[in-house]
Enzyme design. Sequence first.
Site, mmCIF file in Angstrom:
data_model
loop_
_atom_site.group_PDB
_atom_site.id
_atom_site.type_symbol
_atom_site.label_atom_id
_atom_site.label_comp_id
_atom_site.label_asym_id
_atom_site.label_seq_id
_atom_site.Cartn_x
_atom_site.Cartn_y
_atom_site.Cartn_z
ATOM 1 N N ASP A 253 -14.784 2.609 -1.692
ATOM 2 C CA ASP A 253 -14.115 1.925 -0.588
ATOM 3 C C ASP A 253 -15.058 0.917 0.077
ATOM 4 O O ASP A 253 -15.537 1.172 1.181
ATOM 5 C CB ASP A 253 -13.636 2.965 0.427
ATOM 6 C CG ASP A 253 -12.788 2.336 1.511
ATOM 7 O OD1 ASP A 253 -12.430 1.156 1.363
ATOM 8 O OD2 ASP A 253 -12.486 3.029 2.509
ATOM 9 N N GLU B 10 -28.797 -2.808 2.582
ATOM 10 C CA GLU B 10 -28.632 -1.670 1.664
ATOM 11 C C GLU B 10 -29.789 -0.681 1.837
ATOM 12 O O GLU B 10 -29.585 0.532 1.855
ATOM 13 C CB GLU B 10 -28.610 -2.218 0.238
ATOM 14 C CG GLU B 10 -28.371 -1.186 -0.840
ATOM 15 C CD GLU B 10 -28.276 -1.859 -2.215
ATOM 16 O OE1 GLU B 10 -27.816 -3.015 -2.296
ATOM 17 O OE2 GLU B 10 -28.691 -1.226 -3.201
ATOM 18 N N GLU C 107 -16.403 -3.845 7.223
ATOM 19 C CA GLU C 107 -16.156 -2.487 7.706
ATOM 20 C C GLU C 107 -17.349 -1.552 7.497
ATOM 21 O O GLU C 107 -17.744 -0.830 8.405
ATOM 22 C CB GLU C 107 -14.909 -1.941 6.990
ATOM 23 C CG GLU C 107 -14.581 -0.507 7.374
ATOM 24 C CD GLU C 107 -13.365 0.019 6.624
ATOM 25 O OE1 GLU C 107 -12.768 -0.731 5.835
ATOM 26 O OE2 GLU C 107 -13.032 1.194 6.844
ATOM 27 N N GLU D 141 -3.268 7.086 1.756
ATOM 28 C CA GLU D 141 -3.674 7.361 3.144
ATOM 29 C C GLU D 141 -2.481 7.484 4.090
ATOM 30 O O GLU D 141 -2.415 6.802 5.115
ATOM 31 C CB GLU D 141 -4.614 6.261 3.645
ATOM 32 C CG GLU D 141 -5.924 6.216 2.894
ATOM 33 C CD GLU D 141 -6.941 5.284 3.520
ATOM 34 O OE1 GLU D 141 -8.112 5.657 3.560
ATOM 35 O OE2 GLU D 141 -6.567 4.180 3.973
ATOM 36 N N LYS E 161 0.903 -1.147 0.000
ATOM 37 C CA LYS E 161 0.000 0.000 0.000
ATOM 38 C C LYS E 161 0.947 1.203 0.000
ATOM 39 O O LYS E 161 1.568 1.496 1.028
ATOM 40 C CB LYS E 161 -0.874 -0.006 1.247
ATOM 41 C CG LYS E 161 -1.673 1.287 1.449
ATOM 42 C CD LYS E 161 -2.658 1.168 2.618
ATOM 43 C CE LYS E 161 -3.429 2.458 2.827
ATOM 44 N NZ LYS E 161 -4.482 2.344 3.829
HETATM 45 O O1 GCW Z 1 -11.489 1.647 4.005
HETATM 46 C C1 GCW Z 1 -10.262 2.115 4.312
HETATM 47 C C2 GCW Z 1 -10.127 1.700 5.719
HETATM 48 C C3 GCW Z 1 -8.699 1.685 6.174
HETATM 49 C C4 GCW Z 1 -7.904 0.804 5.214
HETATM 50 C C5 GCW Z 1 -8.023 1.392 3.821
HETATM 51 C C6 GCW Z 1 -7.281 0.561 2.785
HETATM 52 C C7 GCW Z 1 -5.987 -0.542 5.747
HETATM 53 O O2 GCW Z 1 -10.902 2.551 6.512
HETATM 54 O O3 GCW Z 1 -8.679 1.172 7.458
HETATM 55 O O4 GCW Z 1 -6.549 0.726 5.614
HETATM 56 O O5 GCW Z 1 -9.367 1.430 3.454
HETATM 57 O O6 GCW Z 1 -7.924 -0.237 2.133
HETATM 58 O O7 GCW Z 1 -6.092 0.715 2.651
#
Ligand code: GCW
Length: 775
Positions: free
Chosen positions: A438, A591, A466, A360, A356
């Site tokens: 996401d 949903e 999540e 972020e 990654k």
């Molecule tokens: O959805 C986001 C999450 C992060 C995650 C990120 C990712 C591991 O809130 O916690 O980090 O995606 O996929 O890198």
Amino acid sequence: MQFKKQPFNQTTMKIFLIIISFLSITIVHTVIASTLPDDKLWLRYENIQTIYNPSKYENYKNFFSSHKNIYCATDDKYSPVYSACKELSNGLSILFDVNMSIITNNNKTPATASIVIESLVDEYSLLNISTKLSDEEFSISYGNHHIEVAADKLSIVSNTGRGVLYGVFHLLNLLQRNANELPAKIIDINIKEQPKSRIRIWQLWDNMDGTIERGYGGRSIFHWEELPNIVRPRYEDYARYLASVGINSISLTNVNSCFTMNQQLLNITNINKAAVLGKLFASYGIATFLTPCFDSPMLVGNLNTSDPFDPRVIQWWKEIVIKLQNAFQSSRVTTTNNKKNASIIMNSGFIGFLFKADSEGMPGPSSYNRTEPEGSSMLANAVKDIGGIIIWRAFTHPGNLGPIKVGDQPLMQFKYFMELDGLWDENVVLQIKNGPMDFQTHEPVHSLFGNLKNTKVMIELGVTQEYTGQAYHLCHLPVQWENYLTFNTGCTSDGINNYNDGGKMLLLADVLTKGKNGWGFAGVSNFGETVVWVGNLLSSSNSFGYGRMAWNPYTSAKDITKEWVELTFGIDMQITKPIVNMMMDSWYIYENYTSPFGLSAIDDNCADRKQCFKLPNGMLEDRVDHYWWAGWLWAGVGKPPNAGYGGGFNLSRNDRMIGNNRSLEYGQTYCGKENKEIFGNIKQTPLRLLLTFHHVSYDYVLDDGRTLMDNIMLAFQLGQENAESKILNVWKTLKTIFINNNDQERWENVYNKLNIGIGEDTKNFTRSALNYFTD
Ligand code: GCW
């Protein structure tokens, strides 16, 4: 970037750690008993007599009673073949109440053997860049079907050890369910199967201090502080569950690898710890990826740069790979391997890195003014000699990559990675999330799939829930994944290297599995240290379903669901039917009360702390980030979460308008006239994605004659009602049956979660939504 520690029982932990530190002084390479009772998930092997007709059951039982010797082609307990023998012996012994035994003889099939478990080419071979699907094909047959197997024996064979394991798990799966594929007499069995996709990886977001990012089943199962000396029995079960659904690789720690607790992953102490886990996973046919921080040369190697063009940095990564290779190799025992073609170098268990980068807050090539392919190329070179693979994530946002300033996240990802198509090394695979945002409740399929012609691609799915209810709601994801996998990308195979399907349009499943570029699946783990592994037992259907769909993305969600329910709860129509039904309905219901019409509004980071609960130890409860319905956030910052980082959308409710205006930009990135029209024309866009693509007036009238706003309100209300009547209440009605089956604890585990999620929080979601829109 928000990161919360997950709660766990600290007293138990303290006591345990005291015992551990004592033991670890005196004992090296010891196996200790787990402190936790442990659910058997879908590998229960319970008495199955009642599900067979008596004559069929007798037939099978008689067969195994007179065929008790399992000939195992190896006695190396770190070989996947040996793991297969153990599993079969154990499974059959329980299922048919017989005493199976394993016999080994290195050079020939002993005459006394009646079941033969053997790999025909290389029992140790693991996933690598040259992996072919046929490496993993298995066959289960009776009689003289294979050169090395004499007649009148049941044989389970494959070219590789992991293929043999898949065959054994497949047979045990069929036997437990008395599945249709099983002939009346086992001597008529003849099954051959191979997976459809190459990489089927399970990715942990477990931190090295034991916490899990986005984990809802307790702390991490892995205790890095005890490794390499202590290997808990549960680690082997972890490997068994993964292998049983065809997972062939794992990444051990969080992709947020530059967090302090993960930064030192590549120091020699941690390499040796990882190697012990790698050895264990390799014995279940699972290759290990590591997820280091891109800045490791500085953080671990004490260099003053991590620039991928700097010769010292290039050299540092090469040396790290050698160290990893040596550590993983030395922790493997290969002395008893009797196969000719075993390639030692390929089989250490370490197979590459997952990154990654530039995402972020994680550094990456852009920190050094290099492109993503340039950064990944340095790493690809470092693992090339071992047939290694670099997995590179496409999850980047506007702003992470310097010059790319497109406002909308989906559009930005599309434009950026299209520009890079064809620039990656041969052993780099781009891992793209299922949708461009996401893991939202319902997203359109990422338009990079099918459009990229010269990039190896795999899909990333969030098995951990999540944004889909965490441990408290029922959201059975195979149904969602089936919806995505059957999406017609509108792209054709034209221009894709080495692959031409006569100009047919590709489904997402085709893009992931076909030709030179379809490389498969990544699933973000939902396992943790709770008794049922996942927090809410029903969520283990997502773990199981992920493996089964990655193996064959053309399998129907309904079949997979039925299979999981039968393996987990047995075949009792009173139980299986209602559970299958509630699971199949659950995504759509969820949903409706969280994200109708493609709203994507589950993103509350608990910034509104009033909604968050504290546990007695002061930690935040697990229903925190990305759990609550977040209309307030829209009002606060004027944009829906994860919708696009600005981008000029006008979402203020004062205008009585809602939704993202993506139809003319992102909507047009899809291939084919039809898709462009579908996403470009409000009348053709599927209602479930309406607001992902269009900015619509509250008063816009839908085909049913109601306004959009009336429909949104209705969706929330119906969603809440259905969650109660079709899920929570159904579960309640099953209580007596579970009690009669002496299975109350599992019933309670699920009930306790759903009763909070559906029984209480759903009302809160609906109330907040209705307030938000009527305010
Ligand atoms: O959805 C986001 C999450 C992060 C995650 C990120 C990712 C591991 O809130 O916690 O980090 O995606 O996929 O890198």
